[in-house]
Design a protein around this motif. Structure first.
Motif, PDB file in Angstrom:
ATOM      1  N   GLU A  36      45.892  24.450  50.798  1.00  0.00           N
ATOM      2  CA  GLU A  36      47.029  24.443  49.557  1.00  0.00           C
ATOM      3  C   GLU A  36      46.264  25.490  48.680  1.00  0.00           C
ATOM      4  O   GLU A  36      47.137  26.321  48.003  1.00  0.00           O
ATOM      5  CB  GLU A  36      47.233  23.048  49.010  1.00  0.00           C
ATOM      6  N   HIS A  37      45.200  25.489  48.500  1.00  0.00           N
ATOM      7  CA  HIS A  37      44.443  26.150  47.359  1.00  0.00           C
ATOM      8  C   HIS A  37      43.383  26.914  48.552  1.00  0.00           C
ATOM      9  O   HIS A  37      42.251  26.325  48.671  1.00  0.00           O
ATOM     10  CB  HIS A  37      43.626  25.323  46.082  1.00  0.00           C
ATOM     11  N   PRO A  38      43.428  28.166  48.576  1.00  0.00           N
ATOM     12  CA  PRO A  38      42.277  29.000  49.429  1.00  0.00           C
ATOM     13  C   PRO A  38      41.119  28.572  48.905  1.00  0.00           C
ATOM     14  O   PRO A  38      40.800  28.441  47.698  1.00  0.00           O
ATOM     15  CB  PRO A  38      42.630  30.349  49.422  1.00  0.00           C
ATOM     16  N   PRO A  39      39.939  28.190  49.702  1.00  0.00           N
ATOM     17  CA  PRO A  39      38.816  28.118  49.177  1.00  0.00           C
ATOM     18  C   PRO A  39      38.119  29.232  48.654  1.00  0.00           C
ATOM     19  O   PRO A  39      38.225  30.320  49.061  1.00  0.00           O
ATOM     20  CB  PRO A  39      37.762  27.792  50.344  1.00  0.00           C
ATOM     21  N   SER A  40      37.650  28.779  47.360  1.00  0.00           N
ATOM     22  CA  SER A  40      36.865  30.143  46.579  1.00  0.00           C
ATOM     23  C   SER A  40      35.787  30.450  46.967  1.00  0.00           C
ATOM     24  O   SER A  40      34.761  29.396  47.390  1.00  0.00           O
ATOM     25  CB  SER A  40      37.070  29.856  45.123  1.00  0.00           C
ATOM     26  N   VAL A  41      35.191  31.620  46.886  1.00  0.00           N
ATOM     27  CA  VAL A  41      33.821  32.098  47.033  1.00  0.00           C
ATOM     28  C   VAL A  41      33.024  32.376  45.809  1.00  0.00           C
ATOM     29  O   VAL A  41      33.647  32.830  45.011  1.00  0.00           O
ATOM     30  CB  VAL A  41      33.806  33.379  48.093  1.00  0.00           C
ATOM     31  N   LYS A  42      31.804  31.725  45.716  1.00  0.00           N
ATOM     32  CA  LYS A  42      31.100  31.847  44.640  1.00  0.00           C
ATOM     33  C   LYS A  42      30.876  33.447  44.385  1.00  0.00           C
ATOM     34  O   LYS A  42      30.475  34.167  45.357  1.00  0.00           O
ATOM     35  CB  LYS A  42      29.788  31.046  44.852  1.00  0.00           C
ATOM     36  N   PRO A  43      31.063  34.021  43.209  1.00  0.00           N
ATOM     37  CA  PRO A  43      30.743  35.227  43.035  1.00  0.00           C
ATOM     38  C   PRO A  43      29.314  35.591  43.147  1.00  0.00           C
ATOM     39  O   PRO A  43      28.506  34.977  43.054  1.00  0.00           O
ATOM     40  CB  PRO A  43      31.157  35.568  41.548  1.00  0.00           C
ATOM     41  N   GLY A  44      29.383  36.921  43.566  1.00  0.00           N
ATOM     42  CA  GLY A  44      27.993  37.578  43.710  1.00  0.00           C
ATOM     43  C   GLY A  44      27.813  38.866  43.071  1.00  0.00           C
ATOM     44  O   GLY A  44      28.275  39.281  42.054  1.00  0.00           O
ATOM     45  N   CYS A  89      35.324  42.890  45.782  1.00  0.00           N
ATOM     46  CA  CYS A  89      36.325  43.782  46.576  1.00  0.00           C
ATOM     47  C   CYS A  89      37.510  43.816  45.881  1.00  0.00           C
ATOM     48  O   CYS A  89      37.892  43.028  45.106  1.00  0.00           O
ATOM     49  CB  CYS A  89      36.544  42.988  48.017  1.00  0.00           C
ATOM     50  N   PRO A  90      38.514  44.865  46.209  1.00  0.00           N
ATOM     51  CA  PRO A  90      39.525  45.129  45.581  1.00  0.00           C
ATOM     52  C   PRO A  90      40.628  44.070  46.136  1.00  0.00           C
ATOM     53  O   PRO A  90      40.347  43.278  47.118  1.00  0.00           O
ATOM     54  CB  PRO A  90      39.941  46.319  45.948  1.00  0.00           C
ATOM     55  N   SER A  91      41.783  43.935  45.702  1.00  0.00           N
ATOM     56  CA  SER A  91      42.769  42.878  46.024  1.00  0.00           C
ATOM     57  C   SER A  91      43.005  43.206  47.598  1.00  0.00           C
ATOM     58  O   SER A  91      43.256  44.200  47.939  1.00  0.00           O
ATOM     59  CB  SER A  91      44.034  42.946  45.249  1.00  0.00           C
ATOM     60  N   GLY A  92      43.156  42.032  48.504  1.00  0.00           N
ATOM     61  CA  GLY A  92      43.700  42.184  49.690  1.00  0.00           C
ATOM     62  C   GLY A  92      42.315  42.137  50.555  1.00  0.00           C
ATOM     63  O   GLY A  92      42.480  42.226  51.819  1.00  0.00           O
ATOM     64  N   GLN A  93      41.056  42.413  49.807  1.00  0.00           N
ATOM     65  CA  GLN A  93      39.743  42.582  50.742  1.00  0.00           C
ATOM     66  C   GLN A  93      38.986  41.400  50.196  1.00  0.00           C
ATOM     67  O   GLN A  93      39.051  40.767  49.197  1.00  0.00           O
ATOM     68  CB  GLN A  93      39.238  43.730  50.670  1.00  0.00           C
ATOM     69  N   VAL A  94      37.845  40.875  51.088  1.00  0.00           N
ATOM     70  CA  VAL A  94      37.101  39.809  50.737  1.00  0.00           C
ATOM     71  C   VAL A  94      35.737  40.406  50.931  1.00  0.00           C
ATOM     72  O   VAL A  94      35.753  41.410  52.016  1.00  0.00           O
ATOM     73  CB  VAL A  94      37.309  38.768  51.548  1.00  0.00           C
ATOM     74  N   VAL A  95      34.572  40.179  50.549  1.00  0.00           N
ATOM     75  CA  VAL A  95      33.207  40.202  50.771  1.00  0.00           C
ATOM     76  C   VAL A  95      32.654  39.527  52.155  1.00  0.00           C
ATOM     77  O   VAL A  95      33.382  38.383  52.277  1.00  0.00           O
ATOM     78  CB  VAL A  95      32.209  39.931  49.727  1.00  0.00           C
ATOM     79  N   ASP A  96      32.399  40.300  53.021  1.00  0.00           N
ATOM     80  CA  ASP A  96      31.991  39.805  54.299  1.00  0.00           C
ATOM     81  C   ASP A  96      30.484  39.396  54.200  1.00  0.00           C
ATOM     82  O   ASP A  96      29.631  40.003  53.923  1.00  0.00           O
ATOM     83  CB  ASP A  96      32.111  41.074  55.384  1.00  0.00           C
ATOM     84  N   VAL A  97      30.428  38.162  54.266  1.00  0.00           N
ATOM     85  CA  VAL A  97      29.038  37.391  53.933  1.00  0.00           C
ATOM     86  C   VAL A  97      28.569  36.519  55.434  1.00  0.00           C
ATOM     87  O   VAL A  97      29.333  35.726  55.984  1.00  0.00           O
ATOM     88  CB  VAL A  97      29.284  36.376  52.819  1.00  0.00           C
ATOM     89  N   VAL A  98      27.334  36.634  55.567  1.00  0.00           N
ATOM     90  CA  VAL A  98      26.665  35.925  56.444  1.00  0.00           C
ATOM     91  C   VAL A  98      25.544  34.921  55.875  1.00  0.00           C
ATOM     92  O   VAL A  98      24.849  35.513  55.189  1.00  0.00           O
ATOM     93  CB  VAL A  98      25.893  36.835  57.710  1.00  0.00           C
TER      94      VAL A  98
END
Length: 721
Positions: A472-480, A484-493
């Motif tokens: 219902e609420h997409p999980p948020s990623v802790k900022p680093g 990234c611009p809208s429509g993209q996410v930081v790829d994290v390992v």
């Protein structure tokens, strides 16, 4: 009429079967502590106020609160204890009667501490003693265990709460016996933590020995356990004295009680509840013992468990033989006013399941809990969930002062008939005790149709599981350090790090554990997403890898190449998973949905074994409904509907409705069960249908608390368990 029916059943059973099985004794926990609370209710009535109980406040559905029980404008109240229910026939009764003043009457021997009467005499004491004697003996109980576990020291409070009412009860029952009217015997269950008090106060256990056990007249009422070892030389059986097996347990004091000043005529039996099997195997009795789940823990689930109740039993520690078994109107595994902490009465189903083992094993002693607590202690909620408050009172100013042992009419161990709940559970208990005393089981001729064994009126419930697909609420990623611009996410390992010996920049840059290149073999290098961290590293793609081949230290790995710079770290955001909510009473639907990625929504409080637990909120979790429309008047059918609006085919979402036509938005997929249209008794929790913010075609539900949908739809459907 109820007593006559019980008496006829008992007479019929004993006239057509062999005498009751030898050494089968039935006892019941009994309270005498109502004096101040009963007199406070009399004050309320005298002042012209309604006599509210917890149950009637709940049934008012917010039109009254617990603050209304004792209005602020009233007189100083004798007590502020709130009755869960009003006892049937006798009303708010008590047993206190002022003790004669030794300054004006002949003193007792030994002397009885005199406390000036703090309240008026209870006018109904004689009627209470008679009525209870008739009920208890008619049901087959041999003795009552008077609960004195909260009063270890003799003082004015102890006297008015338990000691003087006990004396009055004994006086009344002795008078009844003199008239040929049978009464149960009595045993005391007293807290005995110390041998003496340095301030000179008498211990309660010593008072009981002096004024009850060693009083020749009163001692004739005392119970002696028939199955105890027979004393030598023709001595009579020892009188039984119960002590709590809790943190105040004191073996030295137990020895003093047993010796009774050298008389050696007392048998001390330890009693408690919510114990493990090993404790029961040491011979400790249970005053209640709950049903056990597959893991060996107590459960409050009575429906759909797929197993028998199988409560623990007390065993003789020497021989291993079964010594005692317990059953109760209900029980709790946590504060009973919280959801799922108690199974409740379930119209006697809880008793029926517990008695299945009681009847099958035929223990020599049965101890039940309880007859008439009616009032009890309260605490702050012991669990952090948002739904951890007094069930059915979501807006009450006292909602967070929760009852511990008994709550309202349903979630209580009490079996005494009440105005609010009637006598159904009492009749089941009486039937079960009579079968036990007669040595019968539910497979014995004629037993299947008795209230103890006939489950036609009790197996009327269905479990309802709550499930969700998607977020219902997409999980948020802790900022680093980058975004990234809208429509993209930081790829994290994610990687654990080198236990803090080097920072995450070096750990990621050197791929020290090999985890980063293993998961992202095409990356050109790596650096930490976070600045300054040393553990729980989050790695992102960077310009190059550090060279770890010429160093044995993680912290020095980037010394020759320099630290990498973040590069090409953004990737397209994954499309959101379809979101939907389902409530189902069908176990096969539950299994199918969970196998296809749906997640079960859990309870916020502990107790159930058929539902998952541990949700921080609990309002969107599981619940129970009636399985038959005849369970309550004007029951509302609860349908799981397919919302076909806006869908090319199939469902755009699911929703709950009490309309068989699903309000014109699709069709019914499942008749989940039936709701009560009123709050109270068995169904304390409101069930609401809630809109979902940002998803106009979706609906979910909320239990008792408001919908957390920021103004989206909120529809009250009815009331559930």
């Amino acid at each position: 009429m109820m007593l006559e029916v019980c008496g006829l059943l008992w007479a019929a059973m004993t006239s057509t079967t062999a005498p009751p099985a030898p050494h089968r004794s039935a006892g019941l926990l009994y309270e005498v502590w109502h004096s101040e609370a009963a007199m406070a209710m009399a004050q309320v009535k005298s002042a012209g106020h309604p006599q509210w109980t917890v149950e009637t406040v709940i049934q008012s559905d917010g039109n009254a609160t617990l603050d209304d029980v004792f209005p602020g404008a009233g007189p100083p109240w004798f007590s502020r204890d709130i009755y869960n229910v009003e006892p049937a026939d006798l009303g708010f009764y008590c047993l206190y009667r002022a003790r004669p003043n030794p300054n004006t009457t002949k003193p007792t021997d030994p002397p009885t501490p005199y406390f000036p009467p703090p309240i008026p005499d209870c006018p109904m004491a004689s009627a209470v003693a008679l009525r209870h004697a008739e009920m208890l003996t008619g049901a087959g109980f041999d003795y009552i265990a008077v609960d004195i576990t909260n009063w270890p020291q003799v003082n004015a409070a102890t006297d008015v709460a338990v000691l003087r009412p006990l004396e009055v009860l004994m006086e009344e029952w002795l008078a009844l016996r003199a008239q040929g009217i049978p009464t149960p015997s009595i045993v005391t269950w007293a807290n005995s933590p110390v041998a003496s008090y340095p301030d000179g106060h008498m211990t309660t256990w010593q008072w009981l020995l002096d004024h009850v056990y060693n009083n020749k007249t009163r001692a004739s009422l005392l119970w002696s356990r028939p199955s105890q070892p027979v004393p030598p030389n023709g001595q009579p059986l020892k009188r039984t004295f119960l002590v709590p097996f809790n943190s105040f347990y004191n073996e030295t004091v137990n020895g003093l009680i047993a010796s009774n000043g050298g008389r050696n005529d007392i048998e001390v039996v330890s009693v408690w509840a919510m114990m493990g099997k090993a404790t029961f195997n040491k011979g400790v009795w249970g005053f209640f013992s709950g049903c056990i789940d597959a893991k060996g823990s107590m459960t409050t689930s009575m429906v759909g468990t797929g197993r028998s109740c199988d409560q623990f039993v007390s065993r003789d520690p020497t021989t291993g033989a079964i010594a005692e078994v317990s059953a109760s109107g209900a029980y709790m595994v946590a504060q009973c006013a919280l959801p799922w902490a108690s199974p409740g009465h379930l119209r006697g189903l809880t008793l029926q399941r517990l008695f299945s083992k009681v009847l099958d094993i035929g223990a020599p002693d049965l101890f039940m809990s309880s007859f008439n607590e009616h009032i009890g202690g309260r605490q702050l909620p012991s669990q952090p969930a948002d739904t951890a408050f007094n069930m059915g009172l979501p807006n009450d100013p006292q909602k967070d002062s929760v009852w511990v042992d008994s709550y309202a009419s349903e979630f209580s161990r009490d079996i005494e008939p009440s105005v609010e709940a009637g006598d159904t559970v009492w009749n089941v208990a009486a039937s079960c005790v009579q079968l036990y005393k007669a040595g019968k089981t539910c497979t014995s001729p004629g037993a299947a149709s008795t209230p103890c064994c006939d489950t036609t009126a009790t197996e009327i419930w269905s479990n309802v599981w709550s499930l969700r697909k998607g977020q219902e609420h997409p999980p948020s990623v802790k900022p680093g350090r980058v975004s990234c611009p809208s429509g993209q996410v930081v790829d994290v390992v994610e990687a654990d790090g080198d236990n803090g010996s080097c920072d995450c920049d070096s750990f990621c840059g050197s791929d020290w554990a090999g985890a980063v290149s293993g998961q992202r073999p095409k990356w050109t290098g790596a650096i930490s997403f976070d600045i300054g961290t040393t553990t729980l590293c989050r790695c992102i793609q960077a310009t190059h890898w550090c060279d770890r081949s010429h160093t044995g230290s993680c912290s020095a790995a980037c010394g020759t190449t320099g630290r990498p710079t973040p590069s090409n770290y953004c990737v397209p955001a994954p499309p959101p998973a379809p979101l939907d909510f389902v409530a189902t009473a069908d176990p096969s639907t539950l299994a199918n949905l969970t196998a296809h990625g749906w997640a079960e929504r859990c309870t916020g409080t502990i107790g159930s074994s058929v539902f998952c637990g541990g949700d921080s909120d609990g309002r969107e979790g599981p619940f129970m409904v009636y399985s038959t429309p005849s369970a309550v008047p004007n029951a509302a059918p609860l349908h799981r509907c397919c919302n076909a609006s806006g869908a090319a085919s199939g469902c755009s979402g699911h929703f709950l409705s009490v309309d068989p036509a699903c309000e014109g938005h699709g069709g019914p997929l499942e008749l989940v069960g039936y709701l009560s249209r009123t709050r109270g008794r068995e169904t304390l929790r409101a069930l609401r249908r809630c809109g979902v913010e940002g998803h106009p075609s979706l609906r979910k539900h909320a239990l008792d608390l408001p919908c957390n949908s920021n103004g989206a739809e909120s529809v009250l459907l009815g009331f559930v368990r």
